[in-house]
Design an enzyme around this catalytic site. Structure first.
Site, short mmCIF file in Angstrom:
data_model
loop_
_atom_site.label_atom_id
_atom_site.label_comp_id
_atom_site.label_asym_id
_atom_site.label_seq_id
_atom_site.Cartn_x
_atom_site.Cartn_y
_atom_site.Cartn_z
N SER A 217 61.32 51.40 6.43
CA SER A 217 61.75 50.65 5.25
C SER A 217 63.21 50.22 5.23
O SER A 217 63.62 49.54 4.30
CB SER A 217 61.45 51.46 3.98
OG SER A 217 60.06 51.53 3.77
N LYS B 4 69.58 50.12 -2.92
CA LYS B 4 68.18 50.21 -3.30
C LYS B 4 68.06 51.09 -4.54
O LYS B 4 68.73 52.12 -4.64
CB LYS B 4 67.40 50.80 -2.11
CG LYS B 4 65.90 50.93 -2.27
CD LYS B 4 65.33 51.49 -0.98
CE LYS B 4 63.83 51.66 -1.01
NZ LYS B 4 63.31 52.16 0.29
N SER C 240 60.15 48.93 2.25
CA SER C 240 60.26 48.89 0.80
C SER C 240 61.67 48.54 0.30
O SER C 240 61.86 48.30 -0.90
CB SER C 240 59.87 50.25 0.22
OG SER C 240 60.74 51.28 0.69
#
Length: 467
Positions: free
Chosen positions: A182, A81, A158
């Site tokens: 997330s 990420k 996310s």
């Protein structure tokens, strides 16, 4: 064979590499070819580090051939990420505010994976700053990631690119971060195994902070074994992270196949006021998981959470708003116009939250944590829903936000217990369904054993997106 390589598990690939039946160069090339072929539509990456990955693969091959094999992640391609710092590689977290940011150091997690011989493929898509208000508004510098089971649907957030990449085979394993779900929510949306370990188990050093008292890094993987391999490499005390826990790191892979016979597992079927929100397909998944575990020798008992999920969410939301603003106030005050709508709205919520509300939320969190820990300690682990819905259409903002808000994630962000999203099958639209396994503090090993027992008894890992 290259067409099959990007759908190997990391465990399978690692064994082939160790036995010199598979070259890290061949494996990395297969993933880079897959990225080239499909990521224009999938949007799982913000940046691909192809040249560096090829160089690392050649070095891994040289070392392994010379007898310097480092372990099961040596030569394994992964991605992160884009809120994890990567030295000399842009880390922008999908934000205009950081579009030119080049960290001068790696995140601790990157350091550990590098030491294990894993090979970084690039930086994965995310919501801006790895946070927001739960909605996707198509107003960031990059298009949002898509769900490989249906490109019209969200992969969750996310850690959106982390979920999309592992499901689609553009990364073998991925790292995300979990403040309110997330890691688990993208795993649930994309049919993965997503581990949020105990707060403090993995160092957060070098990860763009969102909410310092809730943030937890974690892996998203195709199999439970891959999650155990990643967790073993990532875990450990780090003095650079004030929240890091100085506790023993067990071998999460050892005993992974021991099964659940003799365990007592509490199933949370009654979710109180949230009960009506759970999709029928996800409800069936939880019930069927309980049945499978009972057939394998576990004692199943029904339990209930000590408070409404909305009570946990109120506390964690206020904490999240306030701490996020405290971390990003300068950017909000000087460059709010460069923020996307979701991040800007969240910052405004923090700006309007009173200090007495934050203190009250922390007090309530302590009460909820104590009650939740008593529940978790009464059994070997809990099973309950994770996301209440399957993946939402990206075109429907209300459903995207409902996917993020209608979950049983907040209780275990508040309490810090390890919690793992597990794929339980598919609904009538062929979208993945999910459940959540929760363990005692720093007992990820039991969570993984339960998840592995269920995975072994079902066929869901044999099914991949046709994308």
């Amino acid at each position: 064979m290259s067409a099959e390589l990007f759908h190997l598990s990391a465990g399978e690939a690692g064994r082939l590499i160790q036995s010199r039946k598979l070259s890290p160069v061949e494996l990395v090339d297969a993933f880079l070819a897959r990225i080239e072929a499909v990521d224009g539509r999938l949007k799982s990456y913000l940046l691909v580090t192809a040249d560096a990955a090829r160089d690392a693969a050649r070095q891994a091959e040289t070392d392994i051939m010379a007898g310097r094999w480092r372990g099961p992640l040596h030569g394994i391609p992964y991605a992160v990420k884009d809120n994890y710092y990567t030295r000399g590689v842009r880390t922008c977290a999908a934000s205009r505010l950081l579009i030119d940011f080049m960290p001068d150091h790696d995140a601790a997690a990157i350091e550990r994976l590098d030491a294990a011989g894993a090979i970084l493929l690039g930086k994965l898509n995310t919501w801006e700053y790895g946070t927001g208000n739960g909605g996707v508004y198509f107003d960031l510098p990059f298009e949002p990631a898509r769900n490989p089971w249906s490109l019209e649907h969200s992969p969750g957030g996310s850690s959106s690119g982390s979920g999309a990449s592992v499901a689609a085979g553009t990364a073998m394993v991925a790292l995300g971060s979990d403040t309110g779900g997330s890691v688990r929510l993208p795993a649930a949306a994309c049919g993965l195994q997503g581990m949020k370990p105990t707060y403090g188990r993995i160092s957060r050093h070098g990860i763009l902070p969102n909410c310092y008292s809730l943030d937890v890094p974690g892996p998203l993987t195709w199999t439970v074994e891959d999650s155990a391999i990643m967790l073993r490499a990532l875990s450990g005390y780090d003095a650079r992270d004030p929240g890091s826990a100085d506790v023993e790191v067990p071998d999460f892979v050892a005993g992974l196949g021991d099964g659940v016979r003799g365990m007592t597992i509490g199933v949370v079927r009654d979710l109180g006021q949230a009960e009506s929100l759970v999709d029928a397909a996800n409800r069936r998944g939880v019930d069927e998981m309980a049945k499978v575990l009972a057939e394998q020798g576990a004692r199943i008992i029904d339990l209930a959470l000590p408070a409404e999920i909305a009570d946990y969410r109120r506390a964690t939301t206020v904490i999240n708003w306030t701490e996020s603003l405290s971390l990003h106030e300068q950017e909000f005050m000087t460059r709010a116009e460069d923020m996307g709508y979701a991040l800007r709205e969240k910052m405004m919520s923090g700006f309007l939250t009173r200090s007495v509300d934050y203190l009250a939320a922390q007090r309530r969190r302590r009460e909820l944590t104590a009650a939740t820990d008593a529940l978790v300690r009464s059994v070997d682990a809990l099973v309950l829903p994770c996301a209440f819905h399957t993946a939402a259409p990206l075109s429907d903002i209300d459903r995207v936000k409902a996917y993020t808000s209608d979950t049983a994630c907040p209780p275990f962000n508040a309490s810090g217990h390890p919690a793992m999203a597990v794929c339980t099958g598919f609904d009538e639209q062929d979208l993945p369904t999910n459940a959540q396994i929760v363990g005692r503090w720093f007992d990820e090993a039991t969570v993984l054993k339960i998840a592995r027992a269920y995975e072994r008894a079902t066929g869901w890992r044999e099914r991949r997106p046709s994308f």
